[in-house]
Write a protein that holds these residues in place. Structure first.
Motif, PDB file in Angstrom:
ATOM      1  N   GLY A 284      35.799  38.371  77.296  1.00 31.91           N
ATOM      2  CA  GLY A 284      36.058  39.040  78.560  1.00 31.91           C
ATOM      3  C   GLY A 284      34.859  39.816  79.070  1.00 31.91           C
ATOM      4  O   GLY A 284      33.858  40.009  78.374  1.00 31.91           O
ATOM      5  N   VAL A 285      34.973  40.270  80.305  1.00 34.49           N
ATOM      6  CA  VAL A 285      33.927  41.079  80.923  1.00 34.49           C
ATOM      7  C   VAL A 285      34.370  42.540  80.919  1.00 34.49           C
ATOM      8  O   VAL A 285      35.525  42.862  80.647  1.00 34.49           O
ATOM      9  CB  VAL A 285      33.636  40.618  82.369  1.00 34.49           C
ATOM     10  CG1 VAL A 285      33.161  39.178  82.380  1.00 34.49           C
ATOM     11  CG2 VAL A 285      34.865  40.793  83.261  1.00 34.49           C
ATOM     12  N   THR A 286      33.428  43.427  81.219  1.00 32.56           N
ATOM     13  CA  THR A 286      33.708  44.866  81.197  1.00 32.56           C
ATOM     14  C   THR A 286      33.716  45.412  82.613  1.00 32.56           C
ATOM     15  O   THR A 286      32.860  45.061  83.424  1.00 32.56           O
ATOM     16  CB  THR A 286      32.640  45.607  80.372  1.00 32.56           C
ATOM     17  OG1 THR A 286      32.655  45.106  79.029  1.00 32.56           O
ATOM     18  CG2 THR A 286      32.914  47.103  80.342  1.00 32.56           C
ATOM     19  N   VAL A 287      34.673  46.285  82.895  1.00 28.10           N
ATOM     20  CA  VAL A 287      34.726  47.002  84.168  1.00 28.10           C
ATOM     21  C   VAL A 287      34.906  48.486  83.862  1.00 28.10           C
ATOM     22  O   VAL A 287      35.720  48.853  83.018  1.00 28.10           O
ATOM     23  CB  VAL A 287      35.871  46.494  85.075  1.00 28.10           C
ATOM     24  CG1 VAL A 287      35.944  47.331  86.348  1.00 28.10           C
ATOM     25  CG2 VAL A 287      35.669  45.028  85.425  1.00 28.10           C
ATOM     26  N   ASP A 303      27.481  41.065  81.922  1.00 32.12           N
ATOM     27  CA  ASP A 303      28.902  40.879  82.261  1.00 32.12           C
ATOM     28  C   ASP A 303      29.631  42.216  82.345  1.00 32.12           C
ATOM     29  O   ASP A 303      30.719  42.385  81.789  1.00 32.12           O
ATOM     30  CB  ASP A 303      29.589  39.972  81.232  1.00 32.12           C
ATOM     31  CG  ASP A 303      28.982  38.575  81.199  1.00 32.12           C
ATOM     32  OD1 ASP A 303      28.539  38.104  82.258  1.00 32.12           O
ATOM     33  OD2 ASP A 303      28.943  37.979  80.111  1.00 32.12           O
ATOM     34  N   ALA A 304      29.023  43.166  83.036  1.00 31.06           N
ATOM     35  CA  ALA A 304      29.635  44.487  83.214  1.00 31.06           C
ATOM     36  C   ALA A 304      29.563  44.897  84.674  1.00 31.06           C
ATOM     37  O   ALA A 304      28.505  44.792  85.308  1.00 31.06           O
ATOM     38  CB  ALA A 304      28.943  45.512  82.331  1.00 31.06           C
ATOM     39  N   TRP A 305      30.673  45.380  85.207  1.00 26.68           N
ATOM     40  CA  TRP A 305      30.761  45.815  86.599  1.00 26.68           C
ATOM     41  C   TRP A 305      31.383  47.213  86.657  1.00 26.68           C
ATOM     42  O   TRP A 305      32.036  47.655  85.705  1.00 26.68           O
ATOM     43  CB  TRP A 305      31.653  44.865  87.406  1.00 26.68           C
ATOM     44  CG  TRP A 305      31.014  43.579  87.818  1.00 26.68           C
ATOM     45  CD1 TRP A 305      30.503  43.246  89.035  1.00 26.68           C
ATOM     46  CD2 TRP A 305      30.841  42.404  87.005  1.00 26.68           C
ATOM     47  NE1 TRP A 305      30.008  41.963  89.031  1.00 26.68           N
ATOM     48  CE2 TRP A 305      30.208  41.418  87.803  1.00 26.68           C
ATOM     49  CE3 TRP A 305      31.154  42.098  85.680  1.00 26.68           C
ATOM     50  CZ2 TRP A 305      29.893  40.155  87.327  1.00 26.68           C
ATOM     51  CZ3 TRP A 305      30.834  40.850  85.194  1.00 26.68           C
ATOM     52  CH2 TRP A 305      30.204  39.885  86.009  1.00 26.68           C
ATOM     53  N   TYR A 306      31.166  47.891  87.775  1.00 26.51           N
ATOM     54  CA  TYR A 306      31.919  49.118  88.013  1.00 26.51           C
ATOM     55  C   TYR A 306      32.718  48.985  89.296  1.00 26.51           C
ATOM     56  O   TYR A 306      32.329  48.264  90.221  1.00 26.51           O
ATOM     57  CB  TYR A 306      31.017  50.352  88.042  1.00 26.51           C
ATOM     58  CG  TYR A 306      30.049  50.469  89.193  1.00 26.51           C
ATOM     59  CD1 TYR A 306      30.437  51.030  90.418  1.00 26.51           C
ATOM     60  CD2 TYR A 306      28.716  50.070  89.049  1.00 26.51           C
ATOM     61  CE1 TYR A 306      29.536  51.160  91.471  1.00 26.51           C
ATOM     62  CE2 TYR A 306      27.812  50.192  90.099  1.00 26.51           C
ATOM     63  CZ  TYR A 306      28.231  50.745  91.298  1.00 26.51           C
ATOM     64  OH  TYR A 306      27.346  50.873  92.334  1.00 26.51           O
TER      65      TYR A 306
END
Length: 335
Positions: A284-287, A303-306
């Motif tokens: 999975g990705v990180t938010v 693969d990290a978003w805010y």
């Protein structure tokens, strides 16, 4: 959340063995307030304090961003002062535009300076921060991010923010409850903003304004490693949601309502110092929140978003504030 914090916001009464310490805390706080008011300094420009009467996050930072945007649109040139909680600056007062990382300035001031594109000065002594701001920048208005209980700094407008989900907890002051001041303190501020909706646990007679945090988009933490997506177009179906803020559950709920994905939640303490191990997920990705994103900028996360959010308040809040501010500005100009 610690055992004590859980107890503060539960339906149980305040721990009896902590109530004598609460009495002591209230006496000490009242004495400090009295001493501070004797030497209170008033700035030559209007000062707006955005704070709360409880410990922990309530939504002050997004409200501060909202105020800066609105005040800029009205033609003001605002600057921000802040304590700089957990900062490690080389000196104080410290201009956050010179910070090389959030470790120097604290995470919230670092985020505010980059998001608002306005001067941000940190110092535990708010007067010192305000004087430095006015000496080095052409600001005609000061917003103090937090500092409702810092009475040595005079203020023209007070805005108290309350988390509508947690309210005032058990209504007791520290350490028996989460409050820095008694609930009746809210009767003396100019505006009470309830973050997330109405709050039924406030003292009678208080007029409140509801603030909603509207999700705008998902922005990559490393802009070279990903694209910006609107919430409904986010393509990933497994998300690891990470939040090191005062009320992580609010962020998790907002994210779940905004994207269509399987979400695993990982709450961290407020102002948590992240390491690579915090993001060692199998899939999975990180938010995360924007405030957390500034703290991980040096980790090189892929693969990290805010989640970018904006505060929304009723029109009558800003119109009332603008009218009051115009009067204050005129009065200060006559002196």
């Amino acid at each position: 959340m610690s055992w004590l914090e859980t107890r503060w916001y539960s339906t149980e009464s305040a721990p009896i063995y902590l109530r004598p310490f609460e009495v002591l805390f209230r006496r000490l706080a009242a004495g400090k307030k009295k001493r501070d008011l004797r030497v209170q300094w008033r700035a030559p420009v209007p000062v707006i304090v955005v704070g709360n009467i409880s410990v922990g996050g309530t939504g002050k930072t997004p409200l501060t961003v909202y105020l800066i945007e609105q005040l800029n649109a009205l033609g003001y040139k605002p600057g921000i002062i802040s304590r700089g909680y957990k900062s490690n600056a080389p000196h104080y007062p410290f201009d956050v535009s010179h910070a090389t990382s959030p470790d120097e300035s604290g995470d919230e001031p670092y985020m505010l300076e980059r998001r608002c594109q306005c001067p941000v000065i940190i110092d535990a002594d708010r007067r010192s921060a305000a004087e430095f701001l006015l000496a080095h920048y052409d600001c005609d208005l000061i917003i103090s991010d937090d500092g409702l209980q810092h009475y040595r700094l005079g203020r023209d407008i007070e805005i108290a923010v309350v988390d509508s989900e947690r309210g005032l907890g058990n209504q007791h002051c520290l350490p028996a409850g989460p409050l820095r001041e008694e609930p009746a303190r809210l009767l003396s501020v100019d505006y009470v903003v309830c973050n997330g909706g109405p709050c039924s646990t406030l003292p009678e007679g208080i007029v409140t304004y509801e603030m909603r945090l509207a999700p705008q988009s998902l922005i990559p933490c490393d802009k070279e490693q990903g694209a910006v997506y609107s919430c409904h177009a986010f393509p990933y179906k497994k998300i690891n949601a990470v939040a090191g803020i005062g009320n992580p559950q609010r962020f998790f709920n907002t994210l779940k309502q905004s994207v269509s994905a399987e979400i695993a939640c990982y709450p961290k303490p407020d102002h948590h110092r992240f390491s690579e191990q915090d993001f060692d997920f199998a899939e999975g990705v990180t938010v995360m929140t924007e405030k957390d994103a500034v703290k991980v900028s040096e980790l090189g996360l892929r693969d990290a978003w805010y989640l970018n959010v904006s505060a929304q308040l009723p029109d009558n809040f800003m119109s009332a504030l603008a009218d009051q501010l115009k009067q204050i500005t005129n009065d200060k100009g006559k002196k």
